[in-house]
Design a protein around this motif. Sequence first.
Motif, PDB file in Angstrom:
ATOM      1  N   TYR A 244      25.516  30.153  36.730  1.00 22.34           N
ATOM      2  CA  TYR A 244      26.229  31.099  36.540  1.00 22.34           C
ATOM      3  C   TYR A 244      27.251  31.577  37.915  1.00 22.34           C
ATOM      4  N   TRP A 245      28.613  31.785  37.586  1.00 26.41           N
ATOM      5  CA  TRP A 245      29.236  32.170  38.748  1.00 26.41           C
ATOM      6  C   TRP A 245      30.420  33.231  38.199  1.00 26.41           C
ATOM      7  N   THR A 246      30.703  33.931  39.123  1.00 24.27           N
ATOM      8  CA  THR A 246      31.783  34.731  38.960  1.00 24.27           C
ATOM      9  C   THR A 246      32.994  34.482  39.856  1.00 24.27           C
ATOM     10  N   ASP A 247      34.338  34.697  39.137  1.00 22.96           N
ATOM     11  CA  ASP A 247      35.875  34.300  39.784  1.00 22.96           C
ATOM     12  C   ASP A 247      36.495  35.297  40.100  1.00 22.96           C
ATOM     13  N   ILE A 248      36.722  36.288  40.974  1.00 23.10           N
ATOM     14  CA  ILE A 248      37.339  37.534  41.072  1.00 23.10           C
ATOM     15  C   ILE A 248      38.898  37.366  41.055  1.00 23.10           C
ATOM     16  N   ILE A 249      39.331  36.107  41.046  1.00 27.95           N
ATOM     17  CA  ILE A 249      40.929  35.892  40.889  1.00 27.95           C
ATOM     18  C   ILE A 249      41.372  35.602  39.497  1.00 27.95           C
ATOM     19  N   ASP A 250      40.498  34.670  38.873  1.00 23.57           N
ATOM     20  CA  ASP A 250      40.996  34.490  37.520  1.00 23.57           C
ATOM     21  C   ASP A 250      40.176  35.555  36.536  1.00 23.57           C
TER      22      ASP A 250
ATOM     23  N   THR B 252      38.483  42.059  35.371  1.00 24.29           N
ATOM     24  CA  THR B 252      39.311  42.579  36.529  1.00 24.29           C
ATOM     25  C   THR B 252      39.095  41.930  37.706  1.00 24.29           C
ATOM     26  N   THR B 253      37.580  42.395  38.281  1.00 29.37           N
ATOM     27  CA  THR B 253      37.256  41.851  39.763  1.00 29.37           C
ATOM     28  C   THR B 253      35.859  41.657  39.551  1.00 29.37           C
ATOM     29  N   PRO B 254      35.233  40.779  38.668  1.00 32.78           N
ATOM     30  CA  PRO B 254      33.754  40.459  38.712  1.00 32.78           C
ATOM     31  C   PRO B 254      33.208  39.880  40.052  1.00 32.78           C
ATOM     32  N   LEU B 255      32.140  40.435  40.386  1.00 28.58           N
ATOM     33  CA  LEU B 255      31.601  40.341  41.732  1.00 28.58           C
ATOM     34  C   LEU B 255      30.305  39.801  41.436  1.00 28.58           C
ATOM     35  N   GLY B 256      29.247  40.712  41.817  1.00 29.90           N
ATOM     36  CA  GLY B 256      27.811  40.434  41.780  1.00 29.90           C
ATOM     37  C   GLY B 256      27.452  40.049  40.244  1.00 29.90           C
ATOM     38  N   ILE B 257      26.577  38.992  40.264  1.00 23.52           N
ATOM     39  CA  ILE B 257      25.940  38.445  39.069  1.00 23.52           C
ATOM     40  C   ILE B 257      24.376  38.413  39.255  1.00 23.52           C
ATOM     41  N   ALA B 258      23.782  38.980  38.163  1.00 27.17           N
ATOM     42  CA  ALA B 258      22.072  38.617  37.947  1.00 27.17           C
ATOM     43  C   ALA B 258      21.708  38.202  36.667  1.00 27.17           C
ATOM     44  N   LEU B 259      20.686  37.669  36.444  1.00 31.64           N
ATOM     45  CA  LEU B 259      20.339  36.930  35.180  1.00 31.64           C
ATOM     46  C   LEU B 259      18.874  37.652  34.720  1.00 31.64           C
ATOM     47  N   ASP B 260      18.777  38.254  33.387  1.00 33.33           N
ATOM     48  CA  ASP B 260      17.507  38.335  32.769  1.00 33.33           C
ATOM     49  C   ASP B 260      17.434  36.944  31.735  1.00 33.33           C
ATOM     50  N   VAL B 261      16.518  35.842  32.321  1.00 27.33           N
ATOM     51  CA  VAL B 261      16.610  34.784  31.608  1.00 27.33           C
ATOM     52  C   VAL B 261      15.872  35.013  30.370  1.00 27.33           C
ATOM     53  N   ALA B 262      14.854  35.712  30.446  1.00 25.36           N
ATOM     54  CA  ALA B 262      13.867  35.836  29.367  1.00 25.36           C
ATOM     55  C   ALA B 262      14.563  36.566  27.953  1.00 25.36           C
TER      56      ALA B 262
END
Length: 257
Positions: free
Chosen positions: A65-71, A93-103
Motif C-alpha cells: 500500500y502506498w500514498t501519493d501526495i500529488i494525485d 489533499t496531501t496523504p503522507l505516512g501510512i500504517a496497517l493494522d492487518v488483523a
Amino acid sequence: DLVTGLTNPYGIALDVSAGKMYWTDYATNKIQDANMDGTGDVCDLVTGLTYPIAIALDVANGKMYWTDIIDGNIYDANMDGTGDVCELVTGLTTPLGIALDVAAGKMYWTDGGTSKIQRANMSDGSSVEDLVTGLSAPIGIALDVVAGKMYWTDFGTDKIQRANMSDGSSVEDLVTGLDEPYGIALDVAGRKMYWTDIDTDKIQRANMDGVLTPGEVWSFRVVRDPCNGAAWRGKDDTFYAIWAFNDWDTGPNVAAD
C-alpha cells in the motif's frame, strides 16, 4: 550502503521473512525492491506512478500500500508487481505516512494538507474516518496494535504524539521541542520509538511513553536529509534500522545500521 545510484528514494518497508526491502522513488515514479543485504538486482515493481511517498506491506496477503501526495490517492498492488494497481481512497489533499493494522483490516494515514489522521478499510478503501483533527503537519505514522496506540510526528509543532487507534481519543504529547521530525518507527518489544529529523540530519530515539533515556533524546546517527525508515528486532534481540535518505555529497541511498 546497500543500494546506491537511486534518484529520490523516500518511503521504505521490509519483508523480513523473505529478506526483501521495498521503497518508493518519487522522481522516477516507481516502487522498487531488492534484497535487504543489498545483493542482487534492483527490481522495478510498479512504474508510471505520479508521486509515491510512504509505503506499507501486508506480507501475509502479499499486498503493498502506498500514498501519493500529488494525485491525493492511496493505492495497493501485489507485492510482486503483478496484476492491477487499485485506487483505494481518492480525493485526499496531501496523504503522507501510512500504517496497517492487518488483523483488523484497517489502514491509517496522515494528511498534512488537512492536518488529520484518518483510516479506512484495507480491502476497498471504504469507511473513511477522521480520527484526529486540528493537527499542524502530521507526517510519519506507526502503530502499536497490541496496545491500541498510534504514534505520529508533527512537522509543524515539532512533536511526537500518540492517541488511541480506536477513535483518536487521548492525544498525548510524548516528545516536544524537536526541530523537524519526519519518519517514525516503533520497536514495540523494546518499547522504543525511532524517528528522523530532517533539520538536524539525525536519527533519534526515546522510550515509547516519551520518557527519555538518561536525560536526553539519544541520537545515534547523523544523516543528510533522512526521510522514512523501517525497523525490526532480530532473533539475537538486536535492533536493526534501515532508511532512505538524500546525502548532499553522495546522492540518494538506502542504508542500514
